[in-house]
Write a protein that holds these residues in place. Structure first.
Motif, PDB file in Angstrom:
ATOM      1  N   ALA A   1     -28.971 -18.794 -33.238  1.00 35.34           N
ATOM      2  CA  ALA A   1     -28.512 -20.103 -33.675  1.00 35.34           C
ATOM      3  C   ALA A   1     -28.329 -21.039 -32.495  1.00 35.34           C
ATOM      4  N   HIS A   2     -27.637 -20.520 -31.502  1.00 38.04           N
ATOM      5  CA  HIS A   2     -27.325 -21.340 -30.349  1.00 38.04           C
ATOM      6  C   HIS A   2     -28.604 -21.804 -29.651  1.00 38.04           C
ATOM      7  N   SER A   3     -29.629 -20.941 -29.642  1.00 36.17           N
ATOM      8  CA  SER A   3     -30.876 -21.345 -28.986  1.00 36.17           C
ATOM      9  C   SER A   3     -31.622 -22.379 -29.812  1.00 36.17           C
ATOM     10  N   ILE A   4     -31.543 -22.252 -31.118  1.00 32.76           N
ATOM     11  CA  ILE A   4     -32.188 -23.279 -31.950  1.00 32.76           C
ATOM     12  C   ILE A   4     -31.520 -24.623 -31.715  1.00 32.76           C
ATOM     13  N   GLY A   5     -30.196 -24.585 -31.565  1.00 26.69           N
ATOM     14  CA  GLY A   5     -29.456 -25.830 -31.414  1.00 26.69           C
ATOM     15  C   GLY A   5     -29.502 -26.384 -30.004  1.00 26.69           C
ATOM     16  N   GLU A   6     -30.106 -25.653 -29.089  1.00 19.96           N
ATOM     17  CA  GLU A   6     -30.125 -26.069 -27.696  1.00 19.96           C
ATOM     18  C   GLU A   6     -30.731 -27.468 -27.557  1.00 19.96           C
ATOM     19  N   PHE A   7     -30.014 -28.340 -26.865  1.00 20.06           N
ATOM     20  CA  PHE A   7     -30.540 -29.691 -26.715  1.00 20.06           C
ATOM     21  C   PHE A   7     -30.385 -30.206 -25.281  1.00 20.06           C
ATOM     22  N   GLY A   8     -29.158 -30.163 -24.781  1.00 23.29           N
ATOM     23  CA  GLY A   8     -28.883 -30.777 -23.487  1.00 23.29           C
ATOM     24  C   GLY A   8     -29.732 -30.210 -22.358  1.00 23.29           C
ATOM     25  N   ILE A   9     -29.775 -28.883 -22.263  1.00 19.19           N
ATOM     26  CA  ILE A   9     -30.522 -28.275 -21.170  1.00 19.19           C
ATOM     27  C   ILE A   9     -32.007 -28.568 -21.324  1.00 19.19           C
TER      28      ILE A   9
ATOM     29  N   THR B   1     -23.271 -37.688  -7.008  1.00 14.77           N
ATOM     30  CA  THR B   1     -22.214 -37.799  -8.019  1.00 14.77           C
ATOM     31  C   THR B   1     -22.350 -36.677  -9.049  1.00 14.77           C
ATOM     32  N   ALA B   2     -23.588 -36.406  -9.443  1.00 11.14           N
ATOM     33  CA  ALA B   2     -23.813 -35.335 -10.409  1.00 11.14           C
ATOM     34  C   ALA B   2     -23.271 -34.022  -9.856  1.00 11.14           C
ATOM     35  N   ASN B   3     -23.543 -33.792  -8.596  1.00  4.59           N
ATOM     36  CA  ASN B   3     -23.066 -32.592  -7.931  1.00  4.59           C
ATOM     37  C   ASN B   3     -21.559 -32.498  -7.967  1.00  4.59           C
ATOM     38  N   HIS B   4     -20.944 -33.630  -7.676  1.00  2.00           N
ATOM     39  CA  HIS B   4     -19.506 -33.765  -7.669  1.00  2.00           C
ATOM     40  C   HIS B   4     -18.906 -33.326  -9.008  1.00  2.00           C
ATOM     41  N   TYR B   5     -19.376 -33.950 -10.066  1.00  2.00           N
ATOM     42  CA  TYR B   5     -18.933 -33.592 -11.411  1.00  2.00           C
ATOM     43  C   TYR B   5     -19.164 -32.109 -11.672  1.00  2.00           C
ATOM     44  N   SER B   6     -20.365 -31.664 -11.396  1.00  2.52           N
ATOM     45  CA  SER B   6     -20.717 -30.293 -11.731  1.00  2.52           C
ATOM     46  C   SER B   6     -19.820 -29.310 -11.001  1.00  2.52           C
ATOM     47  N   LEU B   7     -19.567 -29.579  -9.718  1.00  6.17           N
ATOM     48  CA  LEU B   7     -18.730 -28.660  -8.958  1.00  6.17           C
ATOM     49  C   LEU B   7     -17.327 -28.579  -9.530  1.00  6.17           C
TER      50      LEU B   7
ATOM     51  N   PRO C   1     -23.993 -28.211 -20.946  1.00  6.84           N
ATOM     52  CA  PRO C   1     -25.403 -27.871 -20.737  1.00  6.84           C
ATOM     53  C   PRO C   1     -26.022 -28.735 -19.638  1.00  6.84           C
ATOM     54  N   THR C   2     -25.477 -29.940 -19.481  1.00  3.92           N
ATOM     55  CA  THR C   2     -26.073 -30.798 -18.467  1.00  3.92           C
ATOM     56  C   THR C   2     -25.779 -30.298 -17.055  1.00  3.92           C
ATOM     57  N   VAL C   3     -24.634 -29.627 -16.875  1.00  5.82           N
ATOM     58  CA  VAL C   3     -24.342 -29.060 -15.551  1.00  5.82           C
ATOM     59  C   VAL C   3     -25.352 -27.958 -15.246  1.00  5.82           C
ATOM     60  N   ILE C   4     -25.518 -27.070 -16.229  1.00  2.29           N
ATOM     61  CA  ILE C   4     -26.494 -25.996 -16.044  1.00  2.29           C
ATOM     62  C   ILE C   4     -27.879 -26.592 -15.835  1.00  2.29           C
TER      63      ILE C   4
ATOM     64  N   ILE D   1     -22.777 -36.582 -16.404  1.00  2.00           N
ATOM     65  CA  ILE D   1     -23.662 -35.841 -15.508  1.00  2.00           C
ATOM     66  C   ILE D   1     -25.132 -36.155 -15.828  1.00  2.00           C
ATOM     67  N   TYR D   2     -25.423 -36.161 -17.098  1.00  2.00           N
ATOM     68  CA  TYR D   2     -26.790 -36.468 -17.511  1.00  2.00           C
ATOM     69  C   TYR D   2     -27.210 -37.824 -16.954  1.00  2.00           C
ATOM     70  N   ASP D   3     -26.305 -38.770 -17.121  1.00  2.00           N
ATOM     71  CA  ASP D   3     -26.548 -40.121 -16.654  1.00  2.00           C
ATOM     72  C   ASP D   3     -26.824 -40.189 -15.164  1.00  2.00           C
ATOM     73  N   GLU D   4     -25.966 -39.488 -14.437  1.00  2.00           N
ATOM     74  CA  GLU D   4     -26.094 -39.555 -12.976  1.00  2.00           C
ATOM     75  C   GLU D   4     -27.406 -38.914 -12.528  1.00  2.00           C
ATOM     76  N   VAL D   5     -27.762 -37.807 -13.170  1.00  2.00           N
ATOM     77  CA  VAL D   5     -29.003 -37.151 -12.780  1.00  2.00           C
ATOM     78  C   VAL D   5     -30.188 -38.059 -13.102  1.00  2.00           C
ATOM     79  N   GLN D   6     -30.164 -38.688 -14.277  1.00  2.00           N
ATOM     80  CA  GLN D   6     -31.282 -39.562 -14.642  1.00  2.00           C
ATOM     81  C   GLN D   6     -31.379 -40.748 -13.695  1.00  2.00           C
ATOM     82  N   SER D   7     -30.200 -41.198 -13.197  1.00  2.00           N
ATOM     83  CA  SER D   7     -30.216 -42.329 -12.270  1.00  2.00           C
ATOM     84  C   SER D   7     -30.479 -41.881 -10.850  1.00  2.00           C
TER      85      SER D   7
END
Ligand SMILES: Nc1ncnc2c1ncn2[C@@H]1O[C@H](COP(=O)(O)OP(=O)(O)OP(=O)(O)O)[C@@H](O)[C@H]1O
Ligand SMILES: Nc1ncnc2c1ncn2[C@@H]1O[C@H](COP(=O)(O)OP(=O)(O)OP(=O)(O)O)[C@@H](O)[C@H]1O
Ligand code: MOO
Ligand SMILES: [Mg+2]
Ligand SMILES: [Mg+2]
Lengths: 220, 230, 222, 222, 220
Positions: free
Chosen positions: C156-164, D194-200, C57-60, D183-189
């Motif tokens: 369910a999946h939307s309720i559990g949504e957290f990362g995005i 780097t985030a792009n790198h991981y995501s790609l 979810p963090t990539v998205i 990824i979350y970490d890199e974006v927050q920082s």
């Protein structure tokens, strides 16, 4: 009425073979297809109603060309006005007996549904799920459903193979009656010589050679 | 009216009290606070989050925002924050060296990249030559209050947390607390700034003034913060 | 129960319901397309549809943040033309949630369609029914268990949504502070009782919901 | 590519693979149980199995954190008897991931089993085959598309795991710092590159994986 | 050999009805079931092989009681050593023709598989998926599969309804041959009077009344 000149490859009991048919069926004829198991009877019916595409050839129904490989014409089954009763019934499990029949009607007429239910002795089963029918009962629903649409051309794949002797005779009469009433052209598969004798105006024997001529039912 | 405040996680308990007091004095105003690591909040503001006022855990993050043109007015230091070690079961009388005890299996800190309190803890450990010795024990919380939570639940024996969190009523007296002396770890200057927005800044600057005013001194003090000289 | 608590639960339900509704409308045709048609590059299309399932979810979240940013083409356009900013708003989170849950709607529906015998379609066609009528009167009614699964999974999946939500929504009360975020927050505040409170409510609601779904589903089985 | 980067990706793959493997082994019998047997309270059991789907990962994470704590019964037991601590370890995250993804394995398998005509089982029984043999030689081979979906969904869902890992993982490089957290970490920082790198990389890997799965899956369809 | 005294409720064409049967079938008998569509022929066979549970009664096969409602005995189908050929075939789609037959064998013997493939004219189709067979071909695979297990008691539900006339005669001979060779007791459903004449040693007419007595095939 029906002009068919097609070929299609099949894998049969004797290895790969080409099914070749070139015949013309007159209006109001009741043609019985006759031939070995796996010879290509179902394949021929499916090509007529548009569910199989021939490898090449031409099919005309009435004055409409429904298939022509050279002109890349291939009218879909919906537009062919051809009724087809499946060898394995293909009933809709989400509908009960009555709903299956009603669904088939182009113009919804309840009295016709009633009369079909009556003819095929399904009145008491009208609310039964189609998954909870006996083999012969399913076959009758499939047949009733095919008739409900009153198509110009009717294709029946072993319509009576699973019903008992008495019922078989009375349903044979029904087939003839509807055939005459709706002025249909009927092509029907049967393995039963008596049945062919009783119903057929012409017989088409599906064998290994190219099929071009009809036989007389009495010569079988 | 509404003031939307983005606040560093170390302010979690103090600011709730200040908010209560403020809302009592200004009944028409509602203060919405979002807590997080200073870096996370900075990132959110840069991406257009609708905050009016940002209270960080150091001066660098608000200054970074200012240099990117996301703020109005100056960055003001509002208090000095202190770092503490906290443990549920381990006696911390040894001070910093307690992290070397064998029964200490995990040490919680905040993410040094986004939370100034975490950065401070790492710097302090490095300065005293301890960091490399315990590198394998370090678990990182997303912000300082997650680090605190790792320690409070006992999943990490020692946590480097904000003194203000250790002094919160919920925590007080539930474990060992060791306030790092100024020579070991100097207090952190925390800066706040108004966020550029459409026209909601009027109420926000009133809240900012309030936070800086003597009316809040008592509350800040009770959470162990060092006051700014006026 | 505090008003904030109720607000959070309400927001969570709103997000999950909107997501499910939107996805049902766009998921049904996509599933049918994937199940019944063949076209070049179908595998590519299918893979793309299912990407959100595999991607963290963090990539998205990251890519959405980039897209929503007024510095970039799409975000800039929205800002200039509609004065709209999506990051850290409900709409932004809804878009994210729809993208994120897409495969959870499409997959079960597609599996349901694929498992239907071909003869149902064929029979309807020879009865003169159009593709539309066949679809809605024969195919859809025969995959009811799959529809229930798809809707349940998506909801369910939307309720559990957290990362995005954490990444593109932040933690804005009344706007993007859904239950999963609130619980995370409460745990950090060591408000275990509030966290417990949320968790128990979600647990109870989810449980009742699932029991209802599975009881109902039983009756659909043919 | 830095070694840390590779370590993170490797860890992510390890977690996803282990989760999928464990869940396949326990998911198959559970799915069969739910599909073929009737017992009182089955709906309850079914709802419980599916709870992790509806519960936000933070709820699960919260309860696991509490359970893992040496101050509490379960965590204390593990610590005293096995000198094992689950919080902030790979094992702990794996347990969390297995619980979290359970319904994503069970649901598709169960749907596959339910859709099989009853006559397959009946025919195998009248041929004298035991329930075991019927299960492995007739039922399982006939739900191959569902198996592929179940495995893909579970694997995918574990790769995407974020909320639970954030709560019980502690961001330890090589142990619990999986790609989604990184990824979350890199974006927050604000380390967008780097985030792009991981995501790609994740994008590319996932895409290739899905294309392979869906190409293979096509051949299974009967 | 088979003693059956059971009853079971059914919904038929004439509304709900109870199927009541109380007969004893001797070893090596070939009994044909005969009756209207939906009368309960399939229901009776399914009770014998354990796929339907009678509402009450007793079934003994050989000297083993396989069902007894009063003693709550209900031996599962696996343990009844009864072969059953389904009216709708129930072939396994994950196996090809040859694998379907091989799967049925208790003791794997390749030469027997070969001879079954030969007898039922399926040699050329041995690697064909069962979903790609014609109706009659499917029926033959189902029949071959039922024979592969060589059970003491063989139940056949309309085994030859979809095959052509010639093949039908040769397969009728095969049924008799296997019946004699394996010393089986066979119960078979058929709607075809000639077939019943040729095969049956006894006939059981399934009607509306309780079924207690056999008829003579020649009196049909
Ligand atoms: N779906 C299919 N795909 C490929 N081949 C098929 C398919 N259906 C049937 N065949 C093959 O095509 C040949 C002709 O089949 P068809 O169904 O037309 O036979 P048939 O004359 O109707 O036989 P029957 O009387 O047994 O129904 C058969 O030998 C069969 O193996
Ligand atoms: N699965 C089922 N569930 C409920 N009722 C059924 C089921 N199958 C059949 N029936 C009903 O039970 C009655 C007896 O069915 P059965 O299949 O035994 O008839 P049959 O004598 O084999 O007929 P046919 O010659 O048509 O196959 C039928 O009237 C049918 O409506
Ligand atoms: O910005 Mo913090 O208060 O160090 O998490
Ligand atoms: Mg045929
Ligand atoms: Mg029957």
């Amino acid at each position: 009425m029906i002009y068919i000149d097609v070929e299609r490859k099949m894998l049969t009991t004797d290895g790969p073979r080409k099914l070749e048919v070139c015949v013309e069926i007159e209006k109001r004829e009741l043609v019985c297809l006759f031939g070995k198991s796996g010879a290509g009877k179902t394949t021929l019916l499916r090509m007529l109603c548009g569910l199989f595409v021939p490898d090449k050839g031409l099919i005309r129904i009435g004055d409409k060309t429904v298939f022509d490989s050279s002109k890349k014409i291939n009218i879909p089954p919906q537009k062919r006005n051809v009724g087809y009763m499946f060898q394995d019934y293909a009933l809709f499990p989400n509908m009960n007996v009555e709903e299956n029949i009603r669904f088939a009607q182009d113009v919804k007429k309840m009295d016709e549904v009633e009369s079909l239910l009556h003819t095929f002795q399904l009145e008491k089963l009208r609310h039964q799920k189609t998954t909870r029918l006996s083999g012969g009962q399913k076959q009758r629903v499939a047949l009733a459903r095919a008739f409900a649409r009153k198509p110009e051309v009717m294709l029946l794949d072993e319509p009576l193979s699973s019903v008992d002797f008495e019922l078989r005779q009375s349903l044979q009469n029904e087939i003839i009656k509807s055939h005459n009433l709706f002025n249909s052209t009927t092509v029907m598969v049967s393995h039963d010589k008596d049945e062919i004798h009783r119903l057929a105006t012409k017989v088409l024997r599906i064998g290994k050679e190219k099929i071009t001529t009809f036989e007389n039912p009495t010569n079988l | 009216q509404k003031v939307r405040v983005a606040a560093a996680a170390n302010l979690r308990y103090v600011l709730e009290e200040i908010k209560k007091q403020y809302e009592k004095e200004h009944p028409k105003t509602k203060v919405d606070i979002t807590f997080g690591a200073s870096g996370t909040l900075t990132q959110q503001i840069l991406n257009g989050a609708a905050f009016d006022f940002f209270m960080a855990a150091d001066m660098d993050f608000p200054n970074a925002l200012k240099s990117k043109g996301a703020t109005v007015g100056p960055v003001v230091t509002y208090i000095f924050g202190k770092v503490a070690m906290w443990s549920k079961e381990v006696n911390l009388s040894k001070g910093l060296n307690a992290v070397l005890l064998p029964e200490v299996k995990k040490v919680a800190i905040a993410n040094p990249a986004t939370a100034p309190y975490g950065e401070n803890a790492v710097n302090t450990l490095k300065k005293h030559g301890l960091y490399d010795k315990i590198a394998g024990k370090i678990v990182v919380g997303e912000n300082i209050s997650q680090a605190a939570q790792f320690a409070f639940t006992g999943n990490a024996e020692i946590g480097f947390i904000a003194l203000s969190l250790a002094l919160a009523p919920d925590m007080k007296g539930k474990g060992f607390c060791y306030e790092l002396p100024a020579d070991v770890c100097p207090p952190i200057a925390q800066g706040c700034v108004l966020v550029k927005g459409w026209e909601r800044n009027g109420e926000a600057s009133r809240f900012m003034k309030y936070v800086l005013s003597p009316k809040c001194d008592a509350i800040w003090k009770s959470y162990g913060y060092g006051l700014v000289k006026r | 129960m505090s008003s904030e608590f109720i607000q959070t639960l309400f927001l969570t339900a709103k997000l999950a319901l909107s997501t499910t509704l939107i996805l049902f409308v766009i998921g049904l045709p996509i599933a049918a397309l994937l199940a019944f048609t063949r076209f070049r590059l179908k595998v590519i299309f299918e893979a793309l549809i299912n990407m959100p399932m595999v991607l963290p979810p963090t990539v998205i979240g990251y890519y959405l943040l980039v897209a929503f940013s007024p510095q970039h083409a799409f975000g800039g356009l929205l800002e200039r033309w509609f004065d709209l900013r999506l990051a850290f708003t409900f709409q932004g989170v809804l878009i994210a949630s729809v993208i994120f849950s897409l495969p959870f709607m499409v997959q079960p529906l597609q599996n349901g369609f694929v498992a239907l015998p071909k003869s149902y379609r064929e029979a309807a066609y020879t009865l003169g029914k159009s593709k539309m009528e066949t679809f809605f009167r024969v195919l859809v009614p025969n995959i009811k268990p799959s529809i229930v699964t798809a809707i349940a999974m998506t909801f369910a999946h939307s309720i559990g949504e957290f990362g995005i939500v954490l990444m593109v929504g932040g933690n804005m009360p009344g706007e993007t502070r859904v239950a999963s975020i609130a619980i995370y927050d409460e745990v950090q505040s060591l408000n275990y009782s509030t966290a417990n409170h949320y968790s128990l409510i979600l647990f109870a609601v989810s449980f009742v919901l699932l029991v209802i779904i599975y009881s109902v589903n039983r009756h659909f089985r043919i």
